[in-house]
Scaffold this motif. Structure first.
Motif, PDB file in Angstrom:
ATOM      1  N   VAL A 191       0.837  -1.206   0.000  1.00 18.00           N
ATOM      2  CA  VAL A 191       0.000   0.000   0.000  1.00 18.00           C
ATOM      3  C   VAL A 191       0.874   1.259   0.000  1.00 18.00           C
ATOM      4  CG1 VAL A 191      -1.621   1.346   1.397  1.00 18.00           C
ATOM      5  CG2 VAL A 191      -2.017  -1.095   1.011  1.00 18.00           C
ATOM      6  N   SER A 194       2.369   1.696  -3.474  1.00 18.57           N
ATOM      7  CA  SER A 194       1.361   2.164  -4.431  1.00 18.57           C
ATOM      8  C   SER A 194       0.997   3.617  -4.180  1.00 18.57           C
ATOM      9  CB  SER A 194       0.090   1.319  -4.331  1.00 18.57           C
ATOM     10  OG  SER A 194       0.349   0.009  -4.677  1.00 18.57           O
ATOM     11  N   ALA A 195       0.884   3.969  -2.889  1.00 13.94           N
ATOM     12  CA  ALA A 195       0.519   5.342  -2.551  1.00 13.94           C
ATOM     13  C   ALA A 195       1.585   6.306  -3.065  1.00 13.94           C
ATOM     14  CB  ALA A 195       0.342   5.480  -1.040  1.00 13.94           C
ATOM     15  N   SER A 198       1.650   6.352  -6.924  1.00 12.12           N
ATOM     16  CA  SER A 198       0.534   7.062  -7.557  1.00 12.12           C
ATOM     17  C   SER A 198       0.618   8.566  -7.316  1.00 12.12           C
ATOM     18  CB  SER A 198      -0.801   6.511  -7.055  1.00 12.12           C
ATOM     19  OG  SER A 198      -0.970   6.740  -5.674  1.00 12.12           O
ATOM     20  N   ILE A 199       1.112   8.947  -6.128  1.00  9.32           N
ATOM     21  CA  ILE A 199       1.250  10.379  -5.839  1.00  9.32           C
ATOM     22  C   ILE A 199       2.308  10.990  -6.760  1.00  9.32           C
ATOM     23  CG2 ILE A 199       2.092  12.013  -4.103  1.00  9.32           C
ATOM     24  CD1 ILE A 199       0.671  10.121  -2.007  1.00  9.32           C
ATOM     25  N   PHE A 202       0.914  11.041 -10.313  1.00 11.83           N
ATOM     26  CA  PHE A 202      -0.084  12.098 -10.469  1.00 11.83           C
ATOM     27  C   PHE A 202       0.596  13.451 -10.619  1.00 11.83           C
ATOM     28  CE2 PHE A 202      -3.302  15.123  -9.126  1.00 11.83           C
ATOM     29  CZ  PHE A 202      -4.476  14.604  -9.647  1.00 11.83           C
ATOM     30  N   HIS A 203       1.659  13.650  -9.809  1.00 10.48           N
ATOM     31  CA  HIS A 203       2.347  14.931  -9.797  1.00 10.48           C
ATOM     32  C   HIS A 203       3.182  15.141 -11.060  1.00 10.48           C
ATOM     33  CE1 HIS A 203       4.118  18.501  -8.048  1.00 10.48           C
ATOM     34  NE2 HIS A 203       5.325  18.031  -8.337  1.00 10.48           N
ATOM     35  N   HIS A 210      -1.450   7.836 -13.120  1.00 14.27           N
ATOM     36  CA  HIS A 210      -1.018   7.516 -11.753  1.00 14.27           C
ATOM     37  C   HIS A 210      -1.595   6.182 -11.288  1.00 14.27           C
ATOM     38  CE1 HIS A 210      -4.956   9.402 -11.257  1.00 14.27           C
ATOM     39  NE2 HIS A 210      -5.043   8.778 -10.097  1.00 14.27           N
ATOM     40  N   VAL A 211      -2.729   5.783 -11.867  1.00 14.69           N
ATOM     41  CA  VAL A 211      -3.345   4.505 -11.464  1.00 14.69           C
ATOM     42  C   VAL A 211      -2.456   3.335 -11.881  1.00 14.69           C
ATOM     43  CG1 VAL A 211      -5.339   2.999 -11.754  1.00 14.69           C
ATOM     44  CG2 VAL A 211      -5.671   5.467 -11.543  1.00 14.69           C
ATOM     45  N   GLY A 214       1.182   3.631 -10.061  1.00 17.98           N
ATOM     46  CA  GLY A 214       1.154   3.246  -8.652  1.00 17.98           C
ATOM     47  C   GLY A 214       0.901   1.757  -8.485  1.00 17.98           C
ATOM     48  N   ALA A 215      -0.033   1.231  -9.286  1.00 18.28           N
ATOM     49  CA  ALA A 215      -0.377  -0.193  -9.168  1.00 18.28           C
ATOM     50  C   ALA A 215       0.816  -1.058  -9.532  1.00 18.28           C
ATOM     51  CB  ALA A 215      -1.562  -0.508 -10.065  1.00 18.28           C
TER      52      ALA A 215
ATOM     53  N   ALA B  48      -5.208  -4.217  -3.330  1.00 19.08           N
ATOM     54  CA  ALA B  48      -4.706  -3.135  -2.478  1.00 19.08           C
ATOM     55  C   ALA B  48      -3.858  -2.168  -3.294  1.00 19.08           C
ATOM     56  CB  ALA B  48      -3.904  -3.710  -1.311  1.00 19.08           C
ATOM     57  N   ALA B  49      -3.026  -2.703  -4.190  1.00 18.40           N
ATOM     58  CA  ALA B  49      -2.130  -1.846  -4.968  1.00 18.40           C
ATOM     59  C   ALA B  49      -2.919  -0.912  -5.885  1.00 18.40           C
ATOM     60  CB  ALA B  49      -1.169  -2.700  -5.802  1.00 18.40           C
ATOM     61  N   VAL B  50      -3.942  -1.436  -6.535  1.00 17.55           N
ATOM     62  CA  VAL B  50      -4.700  -0.607  -7.475  1.00 17.55           C
ATOM     63  C   VAL B  50      -5.611   0.372  -6.743  1.00 17.55           C
ATOM     64  CG1 VAL B  50      -6.410  -0.612  -9.306  1.00 17.55           C
ATOM     65  CG2 VAL B  50      -4.629  -2.351  -9.262  1.00 17.55           C
ATOM     66  N   THR B  52      -5.383   1.616  -3.860  1.00 15.74           N
ATOM     67  CA  THR B  52      -4.631   2.675  -3.193  1.00 15.74           C
ATOM     68  C   THR B  52      -4.403   3.864  -4.126  1.00 15.74           C
ATOM     69  OG1 THR B  52      -3.517   1.116  -1.735  1.00 15.74           O
ATOM     70  CG2 THR B  52      -2.430   3.238  -2.082  1.00 15.74           C
ATOM     71  N   THR B  53      -4.144   3.573  -5.399  1.00 20.57           N
ATOM     72  CA  THR B  53      -3.870   4.663  -6.342  1.00 20.57           C
ATOM     73  C   THR B  53      -5.109   5.511  -6.601  1.00 20.57           C
ATOM     74  OG1 THR B  53      -4.478   3.455  -8.361  1.00 20.57           O
ATOM     75  CG2 THR B  53      -2.246   3.152  -7.546  1.00 20.57           C
ATOM     76  N   LEU B  54      -6.286   4.969  -6.264  1.00 24.22           N
ATOM     77  CA  LEU B  54      -7.521   5.715  -6.509  1.00 24.22           C
ATOM     78  C   LEU B  54      -7.866   6.670  -5.361  1.00 24.22           C
ATOM     79  CD1 LEU B  54      -9.703   2.861  -8.086  1.00 24.22           C
ATOM     80  CD2 LEU B  54      -8.408   4.647  -9.260  1.00 24.22           C
ATOM     81  N   ALA B  56      -4.972   7.778  -2.854  1.00 24.68           N
ATOM     82  CA  ALA B  56      -3.794   8.462  -2.301  1.00 24.68           C
ATOM     83  C   ALA B  56      -3.597   9.874  -2.886  1.00 24.68           C
ATOM     84  CB  ALA B  56      -2.543   7.607  -2.500  1.00 24.68           C
ATOM     85  N   PRO B  57      -3.623  10.045  -4.214  1.00 25.07           N
ATOM     86  CA  PRO B  57      -3.455  11.413  -4.734  1.00 25.07           C
ATOM     87  C   PRO B  57      -4.583  12.344  -4.298  1.00 25.07           C
ATOM     88  CG  PRO B  57      -3.050   9.801  -6.468  1.00 25.07           C
ATOM     89  CD  PRO B  57      -3.650   9.052  -5.305  1.00 25.07           C
ATOM     90  N   PHE B  61      -3.473  15.934  -2.811  1.00 23.88           N
ATOM     91  CA  PHE B  61      -3.479  17.123  -3.668  1.00 23.88           C
ATOM     92  C   PHE B  61      -4.720  17.997  -3.562  1.00 23.88           C
ATOM     93  CE2 PHE B  61      -0.512  14.243  -5.944  1.00 23.88           C
ATOM     94  CZ  PHE B  61       0.615  15.040  -5.848  1.00 23.88           C
TER      95      PHE B  61
END
Lengths: 244, 100
Positions: A191, A194-195, A198-199, A202-203, A210-211, A214-215, B48-50, B52-54, B56-57, B61
């Motif tokens: 997690v 991925s966090a 993805s952050i 996204f940036h 980012h999906v 991150g995945a 969990a990996a996928v 999370t990306t939906l 976290a940003p 932001f």
């Protein structure tokens, strides 16, 4: 209809209730936002009925509003939905005894909570029948399409979604789903990876990449730190709140 | 077929692409008799990996109210069921937005 079909169908239906309730605001919101972004009611319903993937539908209507090229809209929806490739591979092992057309239907109905419930039921050692799968999958699908219609027709009544925090429902919902998997092996490092991935994605690159970024990073971390001794077993989402 | 708008064609193409993702994983991975432990671990990490990306940003932001809300909602989610977590989180974000 045989007795066991009915029993399994009803067992699935019982598990669909929280999913239907949780998805309802998003189904309605999608319909409302779609019309807001210039789609007709028919197009909004068509999207819910044929794409049937909430987050990607939201990304799609977001792009319809601008001047994005058609191929870019399709590609963005594909990117958001790419996770289904991996759900598909996992669920395919659970439903290998389904007939060809049953599989064709089952994969169409494969959304995040249906995936989670299928994994949970299989882990619990209960029989994975087409009747059970339809029982959970079909009501969720039908109500999703109906909500898209209702949202599109009546959605104009919500003047300012931010005022009710509706715009933040979706991230909270996804976060709660992730927490439901916390008993899985190496959940926290996955997690976190991925966090961060993805952050950063996204940036530096932007939505919706980012999906996928991150995945892929989270999944790579899981593969790298995996215990490769041969006795390893699948870990169930025990105590999964996501699946209640 | 000029009765269809461009939007309808985009939607149908996106639907086909989405169905391809839903059936593709099975069609490709079912060719393998047994999965390597790393592949198995990777598959287990997928949800969990996928997911999370939906979120976290969106937590990082959107602003302070949203970041604080997500932090609080994670703590709440460790204790309460999903639906309660979502609704309490929504109430928190509304309150914080009003205050900030």
């Amino acid at each position: 209809m045989t007795v066991s079909f009915k029993r399994d169908f009803l067992a699935g239906m019982r598990q669909c209730v929280p999913v239907v309730v949780a998805a309802a605001p998003f189904g309605l919101l999608f319909g409302a936002l779609a019309v807001d972004n210039g789609l007709t009611v028919g197009e909004a319903v068509l999207m819910s009925a044929t794409i049937y993937a909430g987050a990607s539908q939201m990304v799609g209507i977001d792009l319809f509003n601008g001047s994005a090229a058609p191929w870019l809209i399709v590609l963005s929806i594909f990117a958001v939905n790419f996770r289904h490739v991996l759900y598909s591979a996992a669920v395919g092992r659970r439903i290998s005894h389904f007939s060809l057309w049953q599989k064709a239907v089952a994969f169409f109905l494969l959304i995040d909570p249906v995936y989670a419930e299928t994994e949970r039921r299989s882990e619990a050692g209960k029989s994975m029948t087409f009747a059970w799968y339809l029982g959970i999958g079909l009501p969720v699908y039908l109500s999703w399409v109906a909500e898209g219609y209702l949202g599109a027709v009546f959605g104009g009544l919500i003047e300012n979604p931010e005022e009710f925090g509706i715009d933040f429902l979706l991230p909270l919902y996804f976060m709660a789903l992730v927490l439901g998997f916390r008993s899985r092996k190496n959940w926290l490092p996955v997690v976190l990876a991925s966090a961060l991935g993805s952050i950063a994605g996204f940036h530096f690159i932007g939505s919706p990449w980012h999906v996928s970024i991150g995945a892929i990073i989270g999944i790579a971390v899981a593969a790298i730190i995996a215990d490769t001794r041969p006795t390893q077993n699948m870990k169930a989402p025990v105590g999964s709140e996501a699946s209640r | 077929m000029d009765g269809f708008s461009v939007n309808v064609w985009i939607i149908l193409a996106a639907a086909l692409a989405t169905y391809a993702t839903r059936i593709g994983g099975h069609l490709i991975l079912s060719r393998f008799e047994r999965l390597h432990p790393r592949v198995e671990a990777a598959l287990n990490a997928v949800p969990a990996a996928v997911l999370t990306t939906l979120f976290a940003p969106a937590a990082v932001f959107n602003g302070t109210a949203e970041a604080l809300t997500m932090a609080a909602a994670i703590l709440i989610g460790l204790r309460l069921p999903m639906l309660a977590t979502v609704f309490i989180g929504t109430a928190i974000v509304v309150a914080l937005r009003a205050l900030m």
